[in-house]
Design a protein around this motif. Structure first.
Motif, PDB file in Angstrom:
ATOM      1  N   MET A 172      30.212  52.502  66.562  1.00 20.06           N
ATOM      2  CA  MET A 172      30.710  51.345  65.829  1.00 20.06           C
ATOM      3  C   MET A 172      31.226  50.282  66.772  1.00 20.06           C
ATOM      4  SD  MET A 172      30.675  51.199  62.572  1.00 20.06           S
ATOM      5  CE  MET A 172      32.111  50.192  62.186  1.00 20.06           C
ATOM      6  N   PHE A 173      31.800  50.726  67.890  1.00 18.98           N
ATOM      7  CA  PHE A 173      32.443  49.739  68.750  1.00 18.98           C
ATOM      8  C   PHE A 173      31.555  49.342  69.930  1.00 18.98           C
ATOM      9  CE2 PHE A 173      35.047  48.678  72.414  1.00 18.98           C
ATOM     10  CZ  PHE A 173      35.645  47.544  71.909  1.00 18.98           C
ATOM     11  N   LEU A 174      31.203  50.325  70.740  1.00 16.22           N
ATOM     12  CA  LEU A 174      30.517  49.998  71.987  1.00 16.22           C
ATOM     13  C   LEU A 174      29.121  49.431  71.778  1.00 16.22           C
ATOM     14  CD1 LEU A 174      31.438  52.719  74.599  1.00 16.22           C
ATOM     15  CD2 LEU A 174      31.970  50.291  74.582  1.00 16.22           C
ATOM     16  N   LEU A 175      28.347  50.072  70.888  1.00 14.58           N
ATOM     17  CA  LEU A 175      26.941  49.692  70.758  1.00 14.58           C
ATOM     18  C   LEU A 175      26.758  48.209  70.412  1.00 14.58           C
ATOM     19  CD1 LEU A 175      24.484  51.440  71.222  1.00 14.58           C
ATOM     20  CD2 LEU A 175      24.224  51.610  68.765  1.00 14.58           C
ATOM     21  N   PRO A 176      27.401  47.692  69.344  1.00  9.50           N
ATOM     22  CA  PRO A 176      27.193  46.261  69.049  1.00  9.50           C
ATOM     23  C   PRO A 176      27.657  45.360  70.185  1.00  9.50           C
ATOM     24  CG  PRO A 176      28.300  47.357  67.222  1.00  9.50           C
ATOM     25  CD  PRO A 176      28.276  48.337  68.343  1.00  9.50           C
ATOM     26  N   ILE A 177      28.780  45.690  70.804  1.00  8.33           N
ATOM     27  CA  ILE A 177      29.307  44.837  71.864  1.00  8.33           C
ATOM     28  C   ILE A 177      28.357  44.826  73.065  1.00  8.33           C
ATOM     29  CG2 ILE A 177      31.131  44.728  73.612  1.00  8.33           C
ATOM     30  CD1 ILE A 177      32.194  43.591  71.210  1.00  8.33           C
ATOM     31  N   VAL A 178      27.874  46.013  73.435  1.00  5.20           N
ATOM     32  CA  VAL A 178      27.003  46.098  74.605  1.00  5.20           C
ATOM     33  C   VAL A 178      25.703  45.326  74.352  1.00  5.20           C
ATOM     34  CG1 VAL A 178      25.554  47.656  75.957  1.00  5.20           C
ATOM     35  CG2 VAL A 178      27.943  48.226  75.540  1.00  5.20           C
ATOM     36  N   ILE A 179      25.109  45.537  73.175  1.00  8.04           N
ATOM     37  CA  ILE A 179      23.839  44.849  72.907  1.00  8.04           C
ATOM     38  C   ILE A 179      24.072  43.350  72.790  1.00  8.04           C
ATOM     39  CG2 ILE A 179      21.866  44.702  71.344  1.00  8.04           C
ATOM     40  CD1 ILE A 179      21.677  47.509  71.529  1.00  8.04           C
ATOM     41  N   ALA A 180      25.182  42.951  72.182  1.00  4.93           N
ATOM     42  CA  ALA A 180      25.477  41.517  72.088  1.00  4.93           C
ATOM     43  C   ALA A 180      25.610  40.926  73.489  1.00  4.93           C
ATOM     44  CB  ALA A 180      26.756  41.287  71.291  1.00  4.93           C
ATOM     45  N   THR A 181      26.262  41.658  74.382  1.00  4.42           N
ATOM     46  CA  THR A 181      26.420  41.162  75.749  1.00  4.42           C
ATOM     47  C   THR A 181      25.059  41.010  76.429  1.00  4.42           C
ATOM     48  OG1 THR A 181      28.485  42.366  75.805  1.00  4.42           O
ATOM     49  CG2 THR A 181      27.697  41.505  77.888  1.00  4.42           C
ATOM     50  N   ILE A 182      24.178  41.978  76.200  1.00  2.49           N
ATOM     51  CA  ILE A 182      22.832  41.872  76.778  1.00  2.49           C
ATOM     52  C   ILE A 182      22.121  40.635  76.227  1.00  2.49           C
ATOM     53  CG2 ILE A 182      20.564  42.956  76.913  1.00  2.49           C
ATOM     54  CD1 ILE A 182      22.015  45.656  76.834  1.00  2.49           C
ATOM     55  N   HIS A 183      22.203  40.442  74.900  1.00  2.00           N
ATOM     56  CA  HIS A 183      21.591  39.258  74.279  1.00  2.00           C
ATOM     57  C   HIS A 183      22.086  37.987  74.951  1.00  2.00           C
ATOM     58  CE1 HIS A 183      19.678  41.529  71.350  1.00  2.00           C
ATOM     59  NE2 HIS A 183      20.394  41.302  70.271  1.00  2.00           N
TER      60      HIS A 183
END
Lengths: 660, 255
Positions: free
Chosen positions: A595-606
């Motif tokens: 819930m926390f890490l996955l969206p943040i990490v992918i958003a950062t990659i984007h």
């Protein structure tokens, strides 16, 4: 049975399902308000007047939020209706015909859409007004930016969401028309099935993401960036949904197959729960990820523009005092005289005010539009067809050497050459009737030259500029705007009063309205204006950041609450079999990674991949310093992660209190 | 050896907004020996479920005590209660209480996973149990994909896998048809024959006839008990029916 019966039944259904409907109505209200605000901003005066590219960017924003709204409302609705299958299956068993059920569903959709559209418009209006007031106050804007909206914005919002709610109604009806009551009664129990061809979806997601990233990485110049930005955003959004749907299921199944990981209390409960509603889970995560990317981009770019103001000023006004001398079309010799006279004049004036000149720069130049064609520069009128012409600036060597502090000497057929895209590879270039052997140099000119494809050419002396002009006039006899202009800039040292007196005098002597042929600009005076304008950007950025963060909050809240009610029964059963509260906590904790890490990490990659295209867009607003953007970007990512962490903690506590 | 001993158990419910009190259990006394299969019968509202909930530690008694292996249940700390339930008790519920998000296999393993049992241990325990219960073909299906009888056998497997001291069954045949009920009761009897203690609450005389002893409960206390002894199941069933008839007719006379 009349409509009144059905409408009252529908109303009662909504009331008795308030556990499901309150989060649904709240989040659709929020998304409607968000869309409404975005449409209103697009027609806002500041946005319309500040820059011609702003309305385009907001248009992109409106479309993106529109698409997002469709996906979000369909997703929340499908979740809602799944939980109500049993109840509605019961109607069938009790003897209601399908058209009656369709009627009940119609009234339910009608009431919930009316309510959320009305609430959304009202919230949007209030939120817009209040936050604008607050931001005007907090940022101490010199000129308040007003929040305005129009009937058109209201109409667009109502139209879009009527269509979306219409779609949800059709979806709901189709769910009940094609299923028998017994199946409906069991509907809630069944887990979601893995989507067919998830490997293909995964490959597709990589293609979409790669395509979107590719556009960003290979973007040649800022104007192309505006054109392609929308496509890139759209591709990345689609790619994100596909990636989460195929990728998260893939990872979850891999985790489930790893016995050492899966058969631990926390993972056991959370992984099986996420697989049970895998699509819902994936779409929810993708929603959060997209909103996170939007927050990061909106805030970091506008903060950069704000922080980069000083740099922008230096690009536009390299010296404290700047005069632009407009050349005379017909009398070039006069212009040459004025160029030297004016320098003497301003020097005298500066010394008269008791100031010391510390630095001075002056040069004459001529600019043309045209294109590079097979070893020669072909003139074009600036208002050519759709393709963008190349800007060429020609400078005499004498002025260049003095300005750059260099000591070049050139033969009559030699020239120094700078090309912003560095794509011209020939050693010679023909302009008009002349041909030059080129020596490449770096950009000693204005930083603005990197904005669009530009060329600077340093020719042996002023007479070459005249030759260019002649050639140009031959080609376009009616043209009037080719002149040799000049820039004079200088820095001074003295007391503040002396500076002010000088600025005052220069402003009155060299302005558009004065008889003199020069236009004076002071960096100090410009600075004030720039800050007031770029404060507006910061304002918009903070506003959008706030809006999207709120969206993230609501979606996370919706996800946790709806899943909480979904899981409550399961936790009760597990407690009977011996699950203690410590383990419930552990299972909610082990969702953190997802819930926390996955969206943040992918958003950062984007956002990292968006860097090249955003950089080009920032150039339009005069920001060329990469470091400012990079630091702001990192700071915003960290700040948003912290805010999202709090959102996550608070909403997971809500989840915990529901299932406990 | 006495495994479970119930002494003077009382349960009084007080309505939240008035002083009116309802006595669910008046004074219950009985004990269960290790390896016994005991049924508790009684009408709705007689206090059967309350009794079972207290034994299951899902509810507290107002007074009196339940001893398991000589240890009073009320002395177990709150923190240990879940672990106690997991490790010492096995549950079979009327409505199965299986979880739709787990496969049959994972449903059975759930209590072991919660106890952090090593994987090798879990798997070595799983196979003999599912083979005995005849559900090995279904272990990778989900609960909504199998029949009611199979679901209840899964629930029995889940109760057995922790090797509990006692299995508590609450109307295990309540949601099953007669054939599935027969099959389940045969399974429970088979389990009992391996030495497993079972305490079952039921309405069904047929289900009760599979046990070794039947306790009749009425108005919150144990009213009567009969043993099967050496007789056949059918004979025992007749005796249970007779007892129930006597019970209900006396009840009418009392009123």
């Amino acid at each position: 049975m009349n409509n009144r019966f059905f409408s009252s039944l529908a109303l009662r259904n909504i009331k008795s399902n308030k556990q499901l409907y309150i989060p649904f109505l709240l989040s659709s209200t929020a998304i409607i308000a968000m869309f409404f605000l975005m449409v209103s901003l697009m027609t806002n005066r500041f946005v319309q007047e500040r820059s011609s590219s702003l309305p385009t960017l907001f248009m992109i924003g409106v479309v993106v939020i529109g698409i997002f709204s469709v996906i979000f409302i369909l997703y929340t609705n499908s979740f809602l209706i799944k939980r109500r299958k049993k109840e509605i299956g019961l109607y069938g068993i009790l003897g209601l015909e399908k058209k009656h059920v369709a009627k009940i569903l119609f009234f339910e959709s009608l009431f919930s859409s009316l309510l959320s559209i009305a609430a959304g418009l009202l919230t949007g209006l209030l939120f817009g007004r209040l936050v604008f007031m607050l931001l005007n106050f907090m940022l101490r804007m010199p000129n308040n930016i007003m929040y305005t909206t129009s009937l058109l914005s209201v109409g667009v919002t109502i139209a879009l969401f009527t269509v979306i709610f219409g779609l949800t109604y059709l979806y709901n009806v189709s769910q009940f028309t094609f299923a028998n009551p017994i199946k409906l009664l069991k509907g809630k129990q069944e887990g979601e099935k893995e989507p067919k061809g998830s490997l293909i979806l995964f490959i597709l997601s990589l293609i979409f993401l790669g395509w979107g990233y590719g556009i960003s990485i290979t973007i040649p110049d800022p104007l192309a960036a505006i054109e392609k930005f929308f496509l890139a955003v759209l591709l990345v959004i689609i790619g994100t949904y596909l990636l989460f749907i195929s990728g998260s299921i893939f990872i979850l199944k891999a985790l489930k197959n790893n016995k050492r990981i899966y058969y631990r209390p926390g993972a056991f409960i959370s992984i099986s729960g996420m697989l049970y509603r895998m699509k819902q889970n994936a779409v929810g995560l993708a929603n959060i990820c997209i909103l996170a990317s939007m927050v990061i981009i909106a805030v970091s770019t506008t903060v950069t523009i704000y922080l980069g103001s000083e740099e922008t000023l230096e690009n536009r006004y390299p010296y404290e005092h700047n005069i632009k001398l407009f050349g005379d079309m017909d009398n070039v010799a006069e212009m040459n005289n004025r160029f030297f006279e004016l320098q003497d004049e301003v020097l005298a004036l500066t010394e008269e005010k008791g100031l010391e000149v510390t630095e001075m720069e002056s040069y004459r130049y001529e600019s043309f539009f045209g294109k590079l064609e097979d070893g020669s520069f072909v003139f074009e009128q600036s208002s050519a067809d759709g393709t963008l012409p190349i800007l060429m600036m020609a400078i005499p060597l004498e002025d260049f050497n003095e300005m750059a502090g260099e000591n070049y000497s050139l033969e009559d057929d030699e020239a120094l050459f700078y090309h912003s895209t560095k794509t011209y590879e020939k050693e010679e270039l023909a302009i008009g009737n002349k041909s030059y052997r080129l020596t490449e140099i770096e950009n000693e000119f204005s930083a603005d030259m990197a904005l669009t494809e530009s060329i600077a050419i340093v020719v042996p002396d002023v007479s070459h500029l005249l030759d260019f002009r002649e050639a140009y006039m031959e080609q376009f006899p009616e043209s009037t705007h080719i002149t040799i202009d000049a820039e004079i800039g200088w820095n001074t040292e003295g007391t503040e009063e002396q500076e002010e007196a000088l600025i005052e005098q220069l402003r009155s002597e060299y302005s558009f309205s004065s008889e003199n042929d020069g236009l004076y600009n002071s960096r100090d005076v410009q600075r004030e204006e720039w800050y007031s304008v770029n404060g507006g950007f910061l304002f918009l950025g903070v506003f959008l950041g706030l809006l999207f963060t709120l969206g993230t909050l609501l979606i996370t809240y919706f996800k946790q609450v709806s899943e909480g009610f979904d899981d409550r029964g399961k936790f009760q059963i597990m407690q009977k079999v011996g699950l203690d509260e410590e383990m419930i906590k552990e299972s909610t904790r082990s969702q953190i990674v997802w819930m926390f890490l996955l969206p943040i990490v992918i958003a950062t990659i984007h956002v990292s991949f968006a860097y090249p295209i955003v950089r080009k867009l920032l150039m339009i607003f005069g920001v060329t310093n990469d470091m400012t953007w990079l630091l702001t970007f990192i700071a915003v990512v960290i700040a948003f992660a912290a805010i999202y962490w709090m959102i996550y903690r608070v909403t997971s506590r809500v989840y915990y209190s529901i299932v406990k | 050896m006495t495994l479970l001993e119930i002494k003077n158990l009382k349960k009084i419910y007080t309505a939240r907004f008035s002083n009116q009190q309802t006595e669910a259990l008046a004074a219950v006394n009985f004990s269960v020996e290790e390896g016994e299969f005991v049924s508790i019968m009684g009408e709705s509202g007689s206090g059967k479920t309350t009794l079972l909930n207290i034994i299951s530690t899902l509810d507290d008694a107002s007074s009196g005590e339940v001893y398991l292996d000589g240890n009073p249940l009320s002395k177990i700390k709150d923190k240990e209660i879940s672990a106690f339930r997991r490790n010492t008790l096995g549950f079979v519920f009327q409505d199965f209480n299986l979880l739709d998000n787990f496969t049959i296999k994972d449903n059975i393993l759930l209590p072991l996973v919660l106890s952090k049992t090593p994987i090798e241990e879990m798997e070595s325990r799983l196979m003999p149990i599912v083979r005995n219960l005849g559900i090995e073909a279904h272990i990778n299906k989900f609960p909504y994909e199998v029949s009611g009888g199979q679901k209840q056998r899964v629930a029995v497997a889940r109760a057995l896998i922790t090797k509990p001291k006692i299995i508590l069954a609450d109307e295990p045949t309540g949601a099953l048809d007669s054939k599935a009920s027969q099959n389940l009761m045969e399974i429970l009897r088979g389990i009992n024959e391996t030495g497993q203690t079972i305490l079952m609450v039921t309405h069904s005389t047929r289900a009760a006839s599979f046990s070794k002893r039947v306790l009749f409960i009425r108005d919150g206390s144990v009213y009567h008990e009969i043993y099967r002894g050496e007789g056949s199941a059918d004979e025992f069933m007749d005796r249970i029916s007779d007892s129930l008839k006597v019970l209900s007719s006396r009840g009418e006379r009392d009123e």
